[in-house]
Design an enzyme around this catalytic site. Structure first.
Site, mmCIF file in Angstrom:
data_model
loop_
_atom_site.group_PDB
_atom_site.id
_atom_site.type_symbol
_atom_site.label_atom_id
_atom_site.label_comp_id
_atom_site.label_asym_id
_atom_site.label_seq_id
_atom_site.Cartn_x
_atom_site.Cartn_y
_atom_site.Cartn_z
ATOM 1 N N TYR A 95 0.819 -1.217 0.000
ATOM 2 C CA TYR A 95 0.000 0.000 0.000
ATOM 3 C C TYR A 95 0.851 1.264 0.000
ATOM 4 O O TYR A 95 0.382 2.310 -0.423
ATOM 5 C CB TYR A 95 -0.919 0.032 1.233
ATOM 6 C CG TYR A 95 -2.174 -0.775 1.095
ATOM 7 C CD1 TYR A 95 -2.125 -2.134 0.834
ATOM 8 C CD2 TYR A 95 -3.417 -0.167 1.240
ATOM 9 C CE1 TYR A 95 -3.290 -2.868 0.734
ATOM 10 C CE2 TYR A 95 -4.581 -0.897 1.136
ATOM 11 C CZ TYR A 95 -4.516 -2.252 0.887
ATOM 12 O OH TYR A 95 -5.668 -2.969 0.781
ATOM 13 N N ASP A 145 -11.891 -9.484 4.726
ATOM 14 C CA ASP A 145 -13.185 -9.558 4.035
ATOM 15 C C ASP A 145 -13.723 -10.984 4.081
ATOM 16 O O ASP A 145 -14.913 -11.210 4.291
ATOM 17 C CB ASP A 145 -13.044 -9.142 2.550
ATOM 18 C CG ASP A 145 -13.369 -7.668 2.329
ATOM 19 O OD1 ASP A 145 -13.163 -6.871 3.275
ATOM 20 O OD2 ASP A 145 -13.823 -7.310 1.229
ATOM 21 N N ASP A 165 -2.223 -18.475 1.233
ATOM 22 C CA ASP A 165 -3.205 -19.228 0.426
ATOM 23 C C ASP A 165 -3.854 -20.324 1.258
ATOM 24 O O ASP A 165 -5.073 -20.545 1.205
ATOM 25 C CB ASP A 165 -2.562 -19.784 -0.861
ATOM 26 C CG ASP A 165 -1.219 -20.463 -0.634
ATOM 27 O OD1 ASP A 165 -0.668 -20.368 0.491
ATOM 28 O OD2 ASP A 165 -0.709 -21.094 -1.582
ATOM 29 N N ASP A 167 -6.040 -7.220 4.333
ATOM 30 C CA ASP A 167 -7.195 -6.635 3.640
ATOM 31 C C ASP A 167 -8.073 -7.746 3.078
ATOM 32 O O ASP A 167 -9.288 -7.777 3.271
ATOM 33 C CB ASP A 167 -6.698 -5.717 2.515
ATOM 34 C CG ASP A 167 -7.837 -5.109 1.728
ATOM 35 O OD1 ASP A 167 -8.819 -4.672 2.362
ATOM 36 O OD2 ASP A 167 -7.755 -5.077 0.490
ATOM 37 N N LYS A 174 3.773 -15.279 2.991
ATOM 38 C CA LYS A 174 4.005 -16.058 1.766
ATOM 39 C C LYS A 174 5.513 -16.297 1.689
ATOM 40 O O LYS A 174 6.187 -15.907 0.731
ATOM 41 C CB LYS A 174 3.456 -15.269 0.558
ATOM 42 C CG LYS A 174 3.446 -16.033 -0.745
ATOM 43 C CD LYS A 174 2.442 -17.175 -0.808
ATOM 44 C CE LYS A 174 2.564 -17.957 -2.104
ATOM 45 N NZ LYS A 174 1.749 -19.200 -2.103
HETATM 46 C C1 IPM Z 1 -10.277 -1.619 3.957
HETATM 47 C C2 IPM Z 1 -10.543 -1.077 2.577
HETATM 48 C C3 IPM Z 1 -9.415 -0.123 2.199
HETATM 49 C C4 IPM Z 1 -8.132 -0.914 2.245
HETATM 50 C C5 IPM Z 1 -9.620 0.571 0.851
HETATM 51 C C6 IPM Z 1 -10.893 1.372 0.818
HETATM 52 C C7 IPM Z 1 -8.440 1.435 0.474
HETATM 53 O O1 IPM Z 1 -10.675 -2.116 1.676
HETATM 54 O O2 IPM Z 1 -10.191 -0.814 4.907
HETATM 55 O O3 IPM Z 1 -10.178 -2.839 4.095
HETATM 56 O O4 IPM Z 1 -7.803 -1.604 1.265
HETATM 57 O O5 IPM Z 1 -7.437 -0.861 3.258
HETATM 58 MG MG MG Z 2 -10.722 -4.052 2.556
#
Ligand code: IPM
Ligand code: MG
Length: 361
Positions: free
Chosen positions: A147, A256, A228, A252, A196
């Site tokens: 990032y 999710d 993975d 990240d 990784k």
């Molecule tokens: C998160 C989001 C952010 C990230 C985006 C919006 C830049 O996906 O906070 O997980 O990737 O960190």
């Molecule tokens: Mg995210």
């Protein structure tokens, strides 16, 4: 009476409506537990682009820094249709979020994911897997890695070529590892460090430094897992995880995945912390522009983020517990927003959900 200054970032999409609910709940908490919250609104993301032409102004960053904590909704719009995404990358909403994380030194991103008894039905995993339940915390490094490494797109040998760089130094790895071990101590005492290392140098250094840190935490069990494999284990047997420690990009993606198996990404809070008590608190989900302004967004992740703020930045543990308890009680009483609704429960809108939690604090 204790007074705290809170920077509030409503943001874009569903951000304003979910933050309104969280603030409602915080107002109930301050009345009950006898402290005062002073609210200062700060613009970030698309809202800031519309007002100032950039996603985070210096003034906004300084205002946030001067407060005791930041409560945030979500930022960003629909990349296909929003004019914000016609701007160069460094002026888009997400660049503001990265800038505030970096600017405030928020290197530790705590993303808990657990399965509420009441929401078992919403979990997409097979019955025998969800019956085991799970309660994990992803400790995501937030101010390094891909990032924030050098990036560019240019013509090389006549070809359009894009480069992103994944950089970590040992200090960046050490401080996030220490946070993970400290949090594990307050939980079940287990850290799985995810990398990784079979391919990446940055992961090999990650593994080595995490091993060094673990020597100072002999009471914590440490193991390593390739990313993975971790993605697979999260849906095969999520109950095996306590604390997952990982770098920015892996965190990240895995967070999710972890949030989805709880039934809805609309349930999960997060805290982004630096070395002090200061932190930024936001739901793990995004701005969901497709459902903005319809009173159907789930405000619980933001409300639970506010609870984390009470605990980590304001030292108001009792108030934090009261908010978390109120959320659980609302679920027990059978109220659901659309994303977590199932037969036999009552569907309520965003604002009503906020009222129901506030009433129970
Ligand atoms: C998160 C989001 C952010 C990230 C985006 C919006 C830049 O996906 O906070 O997980 O990737 O960190
Ligand atoms: Mg995210």
């Amino acid at each position: 009476m204790n007074t705290y200054r809170i920077a509030v970032i409503s943001g874009d999409g569903i951000g304003p409506e979910i933050v309104t609910q969280a603030w409602k709940v915080l107002e109930a908490a301050q009345k009950k537990f006898g402290f005062v919250l002073e609210r200062t609104d700060v613009l970030l993301g698309g809202a800031s682009i519309d007002a100032h032409g950039e996603p985070l102004t210096k003034e906004a960053l300084e205002t946030a820094r001067s407060c005791d904590a930041v409560l945030m909704g979500s930022i960003g719009g629909d990349a296909a249709t929003s004019p914000w995404y016609k701007l160069p990358a460094h002026l888009r909403p997400e660049a503001g979020l990265l800038a505030i994380r970096k600017g405030l030194g928020l290197f530790a991103n705590l993303r808990p994911a657990w399965l509420y008894e009441e929401l078992r039905e919403a979990c997409p995993l097979r019955g025998d897997i969800r019956c085991a339940g799970f309660d994990m915390l992803i400790m995501r490094e937030l101010t390094g890695g891909l990032y924030f490494g050098e990036r560019y797109t240019r013509i090389e040998n006549g070809l359009r070529t894009a480069v992103d760089t994944l950089v970590y130094n040992e200090n960046e790895i050490r401080r996030i590892a220490v946070k993970a071990f400290e949090v594990a101590r307050k939980r079940r005492g287990e850290v799985v460090s995810v990398d990784k290392a079979n391919v990446l140098d940055s992961s090999r250094l990650w593994r080595a430094v995490v091993e060094e840190v673990s020597a100072d935490f002999p009471d914590i069990r440490l193991s390593h897992m390739l990313v993975d494999n971790c993605a697979m284990q999260l849906v095969r047997d999520p109950s095996r995880f306590d604390v997952i420690l990982t770098e920015n990009m892996f965190g990240d993606i895995l967070s999710d995945e972890a949030s989805m198996i709880t039934g809805s990404i609309g349930m999960l809070p997060s805290a982004s912390l630096n070395e002090t008590r200061f932190g930024l608190y936001e739901p793990s989900h995004g701005s969901a522009p497709d459902i903005a302004g319809q009173d159907i967004a789930n405000p619980l992740a933001t409300i639970l983020s506010a609870a984390m703020m009470l605990r980590y930045s304001l030292d108001q543990d009792k108030a934090a517990e009261a908010v978390e308890h109120a959320v659980r009680q609302v679920l027990r009483d059978g109220y659901r927003t659309e994303d977590i609704w199932s037969d036999g429960t009552e569907k309520v809108g965003t604002a009503r959900m906020g009222d129901l939690v506030a009433e129970r604090v």
